[in-house]
Design a protein around this motif. Structure first.
Motif: not given
Length: 454
Positions: A397-400, A407-409
């Protein structure tokens, strides 16, 4: 004495056993225990090579078992062809057992597949039916406690079957009384009845009934062991109660004192040892060699004596678990000696993790998620998290989100923020904050669920 224990259990004090904190030395009640070892079921062991694949494949194709479960069972039972097991399955189905019943039976008693259907199994089923057992009753009881089919004598089989039946029926009606004339029965039934009266649930009670270990055999040893376990405040509804009962039953007073003395020589007190016992009863089985080996392993990791003893007291389950050089494993991954010391101070349980597990999780964090090694040092608990249930799903999910720029970064969030929080908090942080974009939320939930399913 057993009647006194049960009577006392119903008193105000024992009704509040979970709050008991008796300042008692368990050794003072010890009698001459003798070690009891579980008898091996020879039919479950076979040294022939190449059999595991055959058994595993058969269980998958014939019973619909998952590959993982089938492989686990195949390590406990083997047969050269499917002729005998197929006869067993056909017999069970002829007596009204559905596939769900059979799956439960084989999972709990794989050795049933090796029995001779005609000469060993069918006579027992016929006997139980002749006593008036209906199809629904027979399938329910044997699905829950299939190992009673190992019993050879009709009288004993009948007694065990009736006992299981009474408990199941009383649980359905919320009636905890058993009407069988148990005081005149064998000690094993009498002892199981005592545990039943203390509120022990079926999933803990029935395995003891059919166990070949000596935990619920005899009279004096069982009563003394039960008394001590209750006085130490163990909860009869938990597996830890059974573990404690087994440990105190099987070890002699001399053996117990020898174990305590080993820990005393390392710097722990007798009170410390029994507090550790309450947290993890099976730690008492560790040999002096394993105990000192774990102490030395922590020392090599950079912990001083006080820190090692603190780790022992907080996590007794880590004692005796180290079978590899933990320091070399972490150093090979790029951690410094100081960082290894920090990891073990923060997570003593990592002494029990295999080199393969540590490598796989560390490399995933660093290579797949681009977190620095320092992230593992700051949050070593990541090494204890499930890859399938937590790490991989959340990281996907984070990678997507990173790929879409949400995520602004270009850097992932702190590992603790992504992996340490509860499921609810993770959803709130990384999924539900995008509720205004239903398509994105659906995609993220699909990724999360898809990863977990895999």
């Amino acid at each position: 004495m057993l009647s006194l224990i049960l009577h006392g259990r119903k008193s105000l004090e024992l009704q509040r056993w979970c709050n008991l904190r008796f300042a008692v030395n368990p050794l003072q009640y010890s009698s001459a225990f003798s070690s009891a070892s579980a008898a091996a079921d020879a039919s479950l062991q076979d040294g022939r090579k190449g059999q595991n694949f055959t058994v595993s494949s058969y269980l998958v194709t014939s019973l619909g078992f998952t590959t993982k479960l089938a492989e686990s069972i195949s390590k406990k039972v083997s047969f050269e062809d499917n002729g005998n097991p197929q006869s067993v399955l056909s017999l069970l189905r002829s007596y009204g057992f559905r596939d769900s019943h059979i799956s439960s039976i084989i999972t709990n008693y794989p050795g049933l597949l090796t029995l001779d259907a005609e000469s060993s199994l069918e006579p027992k089923l016929k006997f139980l039916k002749s006593r008036g057992a209906s199809t629904s009753e027979l399938t329910e009881i044997l699905s829950k406690v299939p190992k009673i089919l190992r019993i050879k004598k009709d009288k004993t089989l009948s007694r065990y079957y009736d006992f299981v039946k009474e408990i199941i029926q009383s649980d359905k009606s919320s009636n905890f009384q058993v009407s069988l004339p148990l005081p005149h029965g064998p000690n094993k039934i009498r002892n199981i009845f005592a545990l039943r009266q203390l509120g022990m649930p079926q999933d803990l009670l029935f395995p003891l009934l059919v166990s070949q270990s000596g935990t619920v055999h005899g009279k004096v040893r069982f009563e003394e062991s039960l008394k001590k376990v209750l006085e130490m405040g163990f909860d009869p509804t938990t597996s830890k109660f059974v573990q404690a009962l087994r440990m105190l039953y099987q070890m002699s007073e001399k053996t117990i004192q020898e174990k305590v003395n080993v820990y005393k020589r390392l710097g722990l007190s007798g009170e410390d040892v029994w507090e550790m016992f309450k947290k993890w009863p099976t730690f008492m089985t560790n040999s002096e060699k394993k105990i000192t080996q774990t102490f030395e392993t922590f020392s090599k990791c950079g912990l001083v004596e006080e820190e090692i003893l603190s780790a022992f007291k907080k996590f007794p389950q880590c004692i005796g678990a180290s079978e590899h050089n933990c320091v070399d494993t972490f150093l090979a991954l790029g951690f410094s000696k100081d960082e290894v010391a920090v990891i073990f101070k923060r997570l003593p349980l990592c002494v029990s993790y295999s080199a393969e597990l540590v490598k796989r999780k560390t490399e995933f964090v660093v290579k797949e998620m681009n977190w620095p090694l320092q992230a593992v040092v700051s949050f070593p608990a990541v090494l204890g998290l499930s890859m399938e249930k937590r790490v991989v799903p959340r990281c996907n999910v984070i990678k997507a989100l990173m790929k879409k720029g949400f995520l602004g970064s270009d850097e992932p969030p702190p590992v603790g923020s992504a992996l340490a929080c509860t499921d609810e908090l993770f959803l709130r942080r990384y999924v539900r904050k995008h509720d205004d974009d239903e398509e994105l939320v659906a995609e993220l939930m699909g990724i999360l669920r898809g990863s977990r399913a895999s």
